[in-house]
Design a protein around this motif. Sequence first.
Motif, PDB file in Angstrom:
ATOM      1  N   ASN A  68       0.859  -1.183   0.000  1.00 53.11           N
ATOM      2  CA  ASN A  68       0.000   0.000   0.000  1.00 53.11           C
ATOM      3  C   ASN A  68       0.896   1.234   0.000  1.00 53.11           C
ATOM      4  OD1 ASN A  68      -2.229   1.813   0.477  1.00 53.11           O
ATOM      5  ND2 ASN A  68      -1.728   1.775   2.655  1.00 53.11           N
ATOM      6  N   ILE A  69       0.760   2.071  -1.014  1.00 49.99           N
ATOM      7  CA  ILE A  69       1.563   3.296  -1.087  1.00 49.99           C
ATOM      8  C   ILE A  69       0.648   4.485  -0.864  1.00 49.99           C
ATOM      9  CG2 ILE A  69       3.196   4.656  -2.427  1.00 49.99           C
ATOM     10  CD1 ILE A  69       3.871   2.226  -4.051  1.00 49.99           C
ATOM     11  N   GLU A  70       0.961   5.266   0.168  1.00 49.47           N
ATOM     12  CA  GLU A  70       0.198   6.469   0.486  1.00 49.47           C
ATOM     13  C   GLU A  70       0.898   7.687  -0.087  1.00 49.47           C
ATOM     14  OE1 GLU A  70      -0.105   6.879   4.685  1.00 49.47           O
ATOM     15  OE2 GLU A  70      -1.497   5.217   4.930  1.00 49.47           O
ATOM     16  N   GLY A  71       0.098   8.712  -0.386  1.00 51.61           N
ATOM     17  CA  GLY A  71       0.705   9.965  -0.788  1.00 51.61           C
ATOM     18  C   GLY A  71      -0.254  10.874  -1.528  1.00 51.61           C
ATOM     19  N   TYR A  72       0.206  12.111  -1.703  1.00 49.91           N
ATOM     20  CA  TYR A  72      -0.554  13.057  -2.508  1.00 49.91           C
ATOM     21  C   TYR A  72      -0.386  12.674  -3.971  1.00 49.91           C
ATOM     22  CZ  TYR A  72      -2.294  17.284  -4.650  1.00 49.91           C
ATOM     23  OH  TYR A  72      -3.011  18.160  -5.423  1.00 49.91           O
ATOM     24  N   PRO A  73      -1.456  12.613  -4.743  1.00 47.98           N
ATOM     25  CA  PRO A  73      -1.378  12.106  -6.116  1.00 47.98           C
ATOM     26  C   PRO A  73      -0.794  13.089  -7.133  1.00 47.98           C
ATOM     27  CG  PRO A  73      -3.635  12.682  -5.589  1.00 47.98           C
ATOM     28  CD  PRO A  73      -2.847  12.840  -4.311  1.00 47.98           C
ATOM     29  N   SER A  74       0.472  13.428  -6.934  1.00 46.96           N
ATOM     30  CA  SER A  74       1.204  14.235  -7.909  1.00 46.96           C
ATOM     31  C   SER A  74       1.605  13.339  -9.075  1.00 46.96           C
ATOM     32  CB  SER A  74       2.461  14.818  -7.263  1.00 46.96           C
ATOM     33  OG  SER A  74       3.324  13.761  -6.874  1.00 46.96           O
ATOM     34  N   GLU A  75       2.115  13.930 -10.126  1.00 47.51           N
ATOM     35  CA  GLU A  75       2.564  13.138 -11.275  1.00 47.51           C
ATOM     36  C   GLU A  75       3.661  12.161 -10.856  1.00 47.51           C
ATOM     37  OE1 GLU A  75       3.634  15.299 -14.764  1.00 47.51           O
ATOM     38  OE2 GLU A  75       1.778  16.467 -14.796  1.00 47.51           O
ATOM     39  N   ASP A  76       4.605  12.627 -10.032  1.00 47.87           N
ATOM     40  CA  ASP A  76       5.702  11.758  -9.581  1.00 47.87           C
ATOM     41  C   ASP A  76       5.178  10.589  -8.756  1.00 47.87           C
ATOM     42  OD1 ASP A  76       7.594  13.281 -10.844  1.00 47.87           O
ATOM     43  OD2 ASP A  76       8.265  14.325  -9.033  1.00 47.87           O
ATOM     44  N   PHE A  77       4.225  10.869  -7.882  1.00 47.48           N
ATOM     45  CA  PHE A  77       3.648   9.819  -7.049  1.00 47.48           C
ATOM     46  C   PHE A  77       2.948   8.772  -7.905  1.00 47.48           C
ATOM     47  CE2 PHE A  77      -0.028   8.040  -4.817  1.00 47.48           C
ATOM     48  CZ  PHE A  77       0.570   7.506  -3.688  1.00 47.48           C
ATOM     49  N   LEU A  78       2.137   9.223  -8.837  1.00 48.80           N
ATOM     50  CA  LEU A  78       1.397   8.284  -9.677  1.00 48.80           C
ATOM     51  C   LEU A  78       2.343   7.440 -10.522  1.00 48.80           C
ATOM     52  CD1 LEU A  78      -1.561  10.571 -10.792  1.00 48.80           C
ATOM     53  CD2 LEU A  78      -1.605   8.736  -9.099  1.00 48.80           C
ATOM     54  N   LYS A  79       3.414   8.051 -11.010  1.00 46.73           N
ATOM     55  CA  LYS A  79       4.395   7.289 -11.791  1.00 46.73           C
ATOM     56  C   LYS A  79       5.015   6.185 -10.941  1.00 46.73           C
ATOM     57  CE  LYS A  79       8.555   7.713 -14.650  1.00 46.73           C
ATOM     58  NZ  LYS A  79       9.206   6.542 -14.064  1.00 46.73           N
ATOM     59  N   LEU A  80       5.374   6.518  -9.712  1.00 43.12           N
ATOM     60  CA  LEU A  80       5.974   5.538  -8.808  1.00 43.12           C
ATOM     61  C   LEU A  80       5.010   4.386  -8.534  1.00 43.12           C
ATOM     62  CD1 LEU A  80       8.201   4.670  -6.780  1.00 43.12           C
ATOM     63  CD2 LEU A  80       7.059   6.113  -5.076  1.00 43.12           C
ATOM     64  N   VAL A  81       3.782   4.711  -8.184  1.00 40.56           N
ATOM     65  CA  VAL A  81       2.778   3.695  -7.856  1.00 40.56           C
ATOM     66  C   VAL A  81       2.542   2.755  -9.039  1.00 40.56           C
ATOM     67  CG1 VAL A  81       0.333   3.355  -7.314  1.00 40.56           C
ATOM     68  CG2 VAL A  81       1.636   5.096  -6.101  1.00 40.56           C
ATOM     69  N   ILE A  82       2.462   3.326 -10.228  1.00 37.44           N
ATOM     70  CA  ILE A  82       2.210   2.527 -11.426  1.00 37.44           C
ATOM     71  C   ILE A  82       3.441   1.719 -11.814  1.00 37.44           C
ATOM     72  CG2 ILE A  82       1.698   2.674 -13.901  1.00 37.44           C
ATOM     73  CD1 ILE A  82      -0.109   5.138 -13.135  1.00 37.44           C
ATOM     74  N   ASP A  83       4.624   2.314 -11.668  1.00 36.84           N
ATOM     75  CA  ASP A  83       5.871   1.611 -11.993  1.00 36.84           C
ATOM     76  C   ASP A  83       6.031   0.325 -11.193  1.00 36.84           C
ATOM     77  OD1 ASP A  83       6.770   3.296 -13.947  1.00 36.84           O
ATOM     78  OD2 ASP A  83       8.319   4.264 -12.738  1.00 36.84           O
ATOM     79  N   VAL A  84       5.763   0.413  -9.885  1.00 28.21           N
ATOM     80  CA  VAL A  84       5.985  -0.762  -9.027  1.00 28.21           C
ATOM     81  C   VAL A  84       4.749  -1.656  -8.937  1.00 28.21           C
ATOM     82  CG1 VAL A  84       7.704   0.448  -7.630  1.00 28.21           C
ATOM     83  CG2 VAL A  84       5.330   0.387  -6.855  1.00 28.21           C
ATOM     84  N   LYS A  85       3.670  -1.225  -9.591  1.00 26.28           N
ATOM     85  CA  LYS A  85       2.422  -2.003  -9.569  1.00 26.28           C
ATOM     86  C   LYS A  85       1.969  -2.288  -8.131  1.00 26.28           C
ATOM     87  CE  LYS A  85       2.965  -4.202 -14.092  1.00 26.28           C
ATOM     88  NZ  LYS A  85       4.025  -3.277 -14.562  1.00 26.28           N
ATOM     89  N   ALA A  86       1.789  -1.199  -7.389  1.00 27.95           N
ATOM     90  CA  ALA A  86       1.299  -1.322  -6.013  1.00 27.95           C
ATOM     91  C   ALA A  86      -0.057  -2.015  -6.004  1.00 27.95           C
ATOM     92  CB  ALA A  86       1.179   0.055  -5.375  1.00 27.95           C
ATOM     93  N   ASP A  87      -0.340  -2.718  -4.925  1.00 22.96           N
ATOM     94  CA  ASP A  87      -1.653  -3.347  -4.783  1.00 22.96           C
ATOM     95  C   ASP A  87      -2.724  -2.308  -4.471  1.00 22.96           C
ATOM     96  OD1 ASP A  87      -0.925  -6.330  -4.862  1.00 22.96           O
ATOM     97  OD2 ASP A  87       0.474  -5.521  -3.376  1.00 22.96           O
ATOM     98  N   GLN A  88      -2.318  -1.283  -3.716  1.00 30.63           N
ATOM     99  CA  GLN A  88      -3.277  -0.248  -3.322  1.00 30.63           C
ATOM    100  C   GLN A  88      -2.571   1.098  -3.263  1.00 30.63           C
ATOM    101  OE1 GLN A  88      -6.603  -0.477  -0.122  1.00 30.63           O
ATOM    102  NE2 GLN A  88      -4.802   0.202   1.002  1.00 30.63           N
ATOM    103  N   ALA A  89      -3.247   2.127  -3.740  1.00 26.41           N
ATOM    104  CA  ALA A  89      -2.779   3.505  -3.582  1.00 26.41           C
ATOM    105  C   ALA A  89      -3.760   4.216  -2.665  1.00 26.41           C
ATOM    106  CB  ALA A  89      -2.703   4.210  -4.925  1.00 26.41           C
ATOM    107  N   THR A  90      -3.238   4.765  -1.579  1.00 27.09           N
ATOM    108  CA  THR A  90      -4.065   5.528  -0.654  1.00 27.09           C
ATOM    109  C   THR A  90      -3.759   7.001  -0.862  1.00 27.09           C
ATOM    110  OG1 THR A  90      -4.120   3.754   0.981  1.00 27.09           O
ATOM    111  CG2 THR A  90      -4.618   5.969   1.764  1.00 27.09           C
TER     112      THR A  90
END
Length: 238
Positions: A68-90
């Motif tokens: 589970n990756i938490e964070g403000y959904p900036s472009e950098d955050f979304l890229k990171l979450v998608i790159d690592v294929k997180a199970d959940q984005a909070t």
Amino acid sequence: MTRLSVNINKIATLRNSRGGSVPSVVEAAINCQKFGAEGITVHPRPDERHIRRQDVYDIKPHIYTELNIEGYPSEDFLKLVIDVKADQATLVPDKPGQLTSDHGWNTIENEAFLVDVIKELKKNGIRTSIFVDPDLKMVEGAKRVGTDRIELYTEPYASLYMKDAEKAVAPFVEAAKLAHNLGLGINAGHDLNLKNLKYLVDMIPYIDEVSIGHALVADALYLGLHNTIKEYLECLKP
């Protein structure tokens, strides 16, 4: 049963205070899972004052529960979450320099923004959860933006719990009931600990997941990580 996701940010804070790689956040993630945690949470912030972006890439191959990756959904955050294929984005509405998350989204004012972000995450097969206060209008707004789950911001509950547990939990019970009826999953987190956790999940039996970091890591200083995770899991038993 409610799942326990361990937030390992404080492990990274300790490491960063001295430099180097001790304690290892990768080893912490491995051990938390080995000791019974059903997920690992990280919250990489722009200033990297605790979990760093590289930590997320390093940790992901070792996750066999959920990341589970938490964070403000900036472009950098979304890229990171998608790159690592997180199970959940909070998704949290934090400002860049914020010390810790301290409020939920205004799901009405931010509806268009959240809709776009959630669509992008869902397109990549990532479950979404958004931080909300126990406000019924905000819960209704969360349904409209298309999130899979909400995460109830529980600091107000934790602050009042020792004085009046029934009063403290009441708005959370109502918000969770509405979310459940709307078909939303329910997570909870912030300032939950061994004193207040069991009462919360007893009163809201359909919480899917709690994310706990600061209190759990602090307890581990005295009890050890294995014993601490065992104690938190005991709190989550029906």
